[in-house]
Write a protein that holds these residues in place. Structure first.
Motif, PDB file in Angstrom:
ATOM      1  N   GLU A 210      78.614 -66.624  20.761  1.00 44.08           N
ATOM      2  CA  GLU A 210      78.151 -65.713  19.716  1.00 44.08           C
ATOM      3  C   GLU A 210      79.158 -65.548  18.590  1.00 44.08           C
ATOM      4  OE1 GLU A 210      80.767 -62.945  21.994  1.00 44.08           O
ATOM      5  OE2 GLU A 210      79.550 -64.712  22.416  1.00 44.08           O
ATOM      6  N   SER A 211      80.401 -65.942  18.819  1.00 47.27           N
ATOM      7  CA  SER A 211      81.439 -65.752  17.811  1.00 47.27           C
ATOM      8  C   SER A 211      82.587 -66.716  18.058  1.00 47.27           C
ATOM      9  CB  SER A 211      81.961 -64.305  17.857  1.00 47.27           C
ATOM     10  OG  SER A 211      83.169 -64.167  17.135  1.00 47.27           O
ATOM     11  N   ALA A 212      83.275 -67.080  16.991  1.00 55.22           N
ATOM     12  CA  ALA A 212      84.466 -67.923  17.123  1.00 55.22           C
ATOM     13  C   ALA A 212      85.589 -67.182  17.828  1.00 55.22           C
ATOM     14  CB  ALA A 212      84.932 -68.378  15.751  1.00 55.22           C
ATOM     15  N   PHE A 213      85.415 -65.875  18.010  1.00 57.44           N
ATOM     16  CA  PHE A 213      86.441 -65.070  18.678  1.00 57.44           C
ATOM     17  C   PHE A 213      86.024 -64.687  20.098  1.00 57.44           C
ATOM     18  CE2 PHE A 213      86.668 -64.247  14.098  1.00 57.44           C
ATOM     19  CZ  PHE A 213      87.973 -64.661  13.849  1.00 57.44           C
ATOM     20  N   ALA A 214      85.005 -65.335  20.622  1.00 54.42           N
ATOM     21  CA  ALA A 214      84.558 -65.060  21.991  1.00 54.42           C
ATOM     22  C   ALA A 214      85.649 -65.458  22.978  1.00 54.42           C
ATOM     23  CB  ALA A 214      83.277 -65.830  22.285  1.00 54.42           C
ATOM     24  N   PRO A 215      85.664 -64.855  24.170  1.00 51.44           N
ATOM     25  CA  PRO A 215      86.718 -65.151  25.152  1.00 51.44           C
ATOM     26  C   PRO A 215      86.817 -66.626  25.530  1.00 51.44           C
ATOM     27  CG  PRO A 215      85.495 -63.198  25.792  1.00 51.44           C
ATOM     28  CD  PRO A 215      84.756 -63.793  24.639  1.00 51.44           C
ATOM     29  N   VAL A 216      85.723 -67.369  25.380  1.00 52.06           N
ATOM     30  CA  VAL A 216      85.730 -68.785  25.760  1.00 52.06           C
ATOM     31  C   VAL A 216      86.356 -69.673  24.689  1.00 52.06           C
ATOM     32  CG1 VAL A 216      83.723 -68.606  27.281  1.00 52.06           C
ATOM     33  CG2 VAL A 216      83.392 -69.016  24.829  1.00 52.06           C
ATOM     34  N   ALA A 217      86.635 -69.118  23.518  1.00 52.53           N
ATOM     35  CA  ALA A 217      87.116 -69.936  22.402  1.00 52.53           C
ATOM     36  C   ALA A 217      88.418 -70.650  22.726  1.00 52.53           C
ATOM     37  CB  ALA A 217      87.278 -69.071  21.151  1.00 52.53           C
ATOM     38  N   VAL A 218      89.318 -69.967  23.416  1.00 60.18           N
ATOM     39  CA  VAL A 218      90.639 -70.544  23.696  1.00 60.18           C
ATOM     40  C   VAL A 218      90.536 -71.762  24.596  1.00 60.18           C
ATOM     41  CG1 VAL A 218      91.115 -69.072  25.702  1.00 60.18           C
ATOM     42  CG2 VAL A 218      93.017 -69.957  24.327  1.00 60.18           C
ATOM     43  N   HIS A 219      89.445 -71.881  25.344  1.00 60.18           N
ATOM     44  CA  HIS A 219      89.272 -73.018  26.255  1.00 60.18           C
ATOM     45  C   HIS A 219      88.210 -73.997  25.758  1.00 60.18           C
ATOM     46  CE1 HIS A 219      91.950 -71.026  28.973  1.00 60.18           C
ATOM     47  NE2 HIS A 219      91.143 -70.005  29.144  1.00 60.18           N
ATOM     48  N   SER A 220      87.919 -73.961  24.460  1.00 54.21           N
ATOM     49  CA  SER A 220      86.914 -74.849  23.871  1.00 54.21           C
ATOM     50  C   SER A 220      87.579 -75.776  22.857  1.00 54.21           C
ATOM     51  CB  SER A 220      85.814 -74.041  23.178  1.00 54.21           C
ATOM     52  OG  SER A 220      85.191 -73.151  24.087  1.00 54.21           O
ATOM     53  N   ASP A 221      87.198 -77.041  22.879  1.00 46.97           N
ATOM     54  CA  ASP A 221      87.695 -77.983  21.883  1.00 46.97           C
ATOM     55  C   ASP A 221      86.891 -77.894  20.595  1.00 46.97           C
ATOM     56  OD1 ASP A 221      89.765 -79.654  23.452  1.00 46.97           O
ATOM     57  OD2 ASP A 221      88.026 -79.654  24.780  1.00 46.97           O
ATOM     58  N   LEU A 222      85.609 -77.593  20.730  1.00 43.41           N
ATOM     59  CA  LEU A 222      84.736 -77.441  19.572  1.00 43.41           C
ATOM     60  C   LEU A 222      83.772 -76.301  19.866  1.00 43.41           C
ATOM     61  CD1 LEU A 222      83.492 -78.282  16.879  1.00 43.41           C
ATOM     62  CD2 LEU A 222      82.167 -80.027  18.107  1.00 43.41           C
ATOM     63  N   LEU A 223      83.898 -75.204  19.142  1.00 43.22           N
ATOM     64  CA  LEU A 223      83.014 -74.044  19.318  1.00 43.22           C
ATOM     65  C   LEU A 223      82.176 -73.877  18.066  1.00 43.22           C
ATOM     66  CD1 LEU A 223      83.747 -70.641  20.939  1.00 43.22           C
ATOM     67  CD2 LEU A 223      82.599 -70.726  18.729  1.00 43.22           C
ATOM     68  N   ILE A 224      80.868 -73.816  18.244  1.00 40.85           N
ATOM     69  CA  ILE A 224      79.952 -73.579  17.138  1.00 40.85           C
ATOM     70  C   ILE A 224      79.285 -72.228  17.369  1.00 40.85           C
ATOM     71  CG2 ILE A 224      78.011 -74.484  15.815  1.00 40.85           C
ATOM     72  CD1 ILE A 224      78.625 -77.229  16.956  1.00 40.85           C
ATOM     73  N   PRO A 225      79.508 -71.269  16.472  1.00 39.55           N
ATOM     74  CA  PRO A 225      78.996 -69.912  16.724  1.00 39.55           C
ATOM     75  C   PRO A 225      77.540 -69.731  16.329  1.00 39.55           C
ATOM     76  CG  PRO A 225      80.271 -69.946  14.708  1.00 39.55           C
ATOM     77  CD  PRO A 225      80.365 -71.339  15.285  1.00 39.55           C
ATOM     78  N   ALA A 226      76.847 -68.902  17.097  1.00 46.65           N
ATOM     79  CA  ALA A 226      75.475 -68.487  16.795  1.00 46.65           C
ATOM     80  C   ALA A 226      75.336 -67.061  17.309  1.00 46.65           C
ATOM     81  CB  ALA A 226      74.460 -69.415  17.457  1.00 46.65           C
ATOM     82  N   ALA A 227      75.159 -66.124  16.406  1.00 42.27           N
ATOM     83  CA  ALA A 227      75.186 -64.708  16.763  1.00 42.27           C
ATOM     84  C   ALA A 227      74.011 -64.309  17.638  1.00 42.27           C
ATOM     85  CB  ALA A 227      75.197 -63.852  15.501  1.00 42.27           C
ATOM     86  N   VAL A 228      74.238 -63.339  18.494  1.00 42.38           N
ATOM     87  CA  VAL A 228      73.169 -62.760  19.312  1.00 42.38           C
ATOM     88  C   VAL A 228      72.763 -61.417  18.719  1.00 42.38           C
ATOM     89  CG1 VAL A 228      73.977 -63.893  21.418  1.00 42.38           C
ATOM     90  CG2 VAL A 228      74.787 -61.592  20.872  1.00 42.38           C
ATOM     91  N   GLY A 229      71.515 -61.038  18.956  1.00 41.28           N
ATOM     92  CA  GLY A 229      71.041 -59.739  18.499  1.00 41.28           C
ATOM     93  C   GLY A 229      71.398 -58.663  19.508  1.00 41.28           C
ATOM     94  N   THR A 230      71.809 -57.518  19.021  1.00 43.43           N
ATOM     95  CA  THR A 230      72.211 -56.424  19.907  1.00 43.43           C
ATOM     96  C   THR A 230      71.395 -55.152  19.655  1.00 43.43           C
ATOM     97  OG1 THR A 230      73.960 -55.754  18.354  1.00 43.43           O
ATOM     98  CG2 THR A 230      74.563 -57.331  20.065  1.00 43.43           C
ATOM     99  N   GLY A 231      70.261 -55.298  19.003  1.00 43.88           N
ATOM    100  CA  GLY A 231      69.478 -54.116  18.651  1.00 43.88           C
ATOM    101  C   GLY A 231      68.621 -53.569  19.771  1.00 43.88           C
ATOM    102  N   LEU A 232      68.454 -54.322  20.855  1.00 44.16           N
ATOM    103  CA  LEU A 232      67.660 -53.871  21.996  1.00 44.16           C
ATOM    104  C   LEU A 232      68.576 -53.670  23.197  1.00 44.16           C
ATOM    105  CD1 LEU A 232      64.625 -56.296  21.570  1.00 44.16           C
ATOM    106  CD2 LEU A 232      64.826 -53.929  20.778  1.00 44.16           C
ATOM    107  N   ALA A 233      68.026 -53.199  24.287  1.00 45.56           N
ATOM    108  CA  ALA A 233      68.842 -52.901  25.462  1.00 45.56           C
ATOM    109  C   ALA A 233      69.540 -54.152  25.991  1.00 45.56           C
ATOM    110  CB  ALA A 233      67.995 -52.264  26.556  1.00 45.56           C
TER     111      ALA A 233
END
Length: 277
Positions: A210-233
């Motif tokens: 969901e973000s280039a700053f996600a916890p998995v970023a440090v262990h990724s060689d290529l991260l492509i972000p795509a945001a998630v919606g948080t407006g619902l439960a």
């Protein structure tokens, strides 16, 4: 949307990573936007069907010292007698937020280089492991389902536990060179650990998060972000799903026999009467 009480509340919640319980409180506040500045923490807890301490934790998660500070802020920033439904309701807001996520993804794809690089990495890996646990398992499963129609060896990794590292070892022994990971919040610790293990084993990790700053970023060689919606439960993941299809297209473009495989499948499916005409 921000001029209405509901819209102002929605703007207040945006940018904060809320738990499902906290989102339940947020949704209750949006539904009763005109009354919220005058509710006690006990009243709000009863309205949302949660405990009073949950309301306190919710206020702290928004950056306030406690619920009294949050209520004071609401009384000062929201008109006292505004109509609750003068803007979009919470369901419309969730859809509009997803549209914004897709528009942002379209902007990122103006530079196709990262997706094209990912396509080459995924196409060149034999086998191709696709990892997705918990909330991300449906994204990984959907990608793997379609990828198997054009890629000769796709292996879905959608179960955690001690067997996960065994399965990573197995794909490495079989010749895998890259791993595709779908990682969505809340991020399971075992996904982070699995990616660290995969890279140590020699795999190039391509991640959708969901973000280039996600916890998995440090262990990724290529991260492509795509945001998630948080407006619902619970998070909505239209953009990560679409990005997965884009990566699938880029991978297929790199596979010289992809079209032949698709035509072969269509022929066999027709012969078996697999689909309703």
């Amino acid at each position: 949307m921000s001029d209405s009480p509901a819209g102002r509340l929605q703007a207040l919640f945006e940018g904060h990573r809320l738990t499902p319980t906290q989102r339940r409180i947020a949704h209750s506040m949006v539904r009763r936007a005109g009354d919220v500045p005058f509710l006690s923490s006990v009243e709000l807890a009863e309205l949302a069907g949660v405990s009073q301490p949950s309301v306190t934790r919710f206020a702290v998660a928004l950056g306030f010292d406690g619920y009294p500070a949050l209520r004071k802020h609401l009384r000062e920033s929201m008109p006292a007698a505004a109509e609750e439904n003068s803007g979009h309701n919470e369901y419309q807001q969730a859809v509009l937020a997803e549209i914004e996520n897709l528009q942002h993804l379209a902007g990122l794809l103006a530079d196709p280089a990262p997706v094209e690089r990912a396509g080459r990495l995924l196409a060149g890996s034999r086998p191709l492991p696709v990892l997705g646990l918990r909330a991300a398992s449906s994204q990984a499963r959907g990608f793997a389902y379609f990828a198997a129609k054009v890629h000769p060896d796709v292996r879905l990794l959608d179960e955690g536990g001690s067997m996960l590292t065994d399965r990573i070892d197995a794909v490495v022994r079989a010749g895998a060179t890259a791993l595709l990971c779908f990682a969505l919040p809340r991020h399971p610790k075992e996904v982070v650990e699995a990616l660290e293990y995969a890279r140590a084993a020699g795999l190039t990790v391509v991640t959708v998060a969901e973000s280039a700053f996600a916890p998995v970023a440090v262990h990724s060689d290529l991260l492509i972000p795509a945001a998630v919606g948080t407006g619902l439960a619970f998070d909505t993941a239209c953009a990560p799903m679409l990005l997965g299809r884009v990566l699938l297209e880029a991978m297929a473009d790199e596979l010289p026999d992809a079209q032949a495989r698709l035509e072969e499948f269509d022929t066999k499916a027709a012969a078996r009467g697999l689909f309703v005409e």
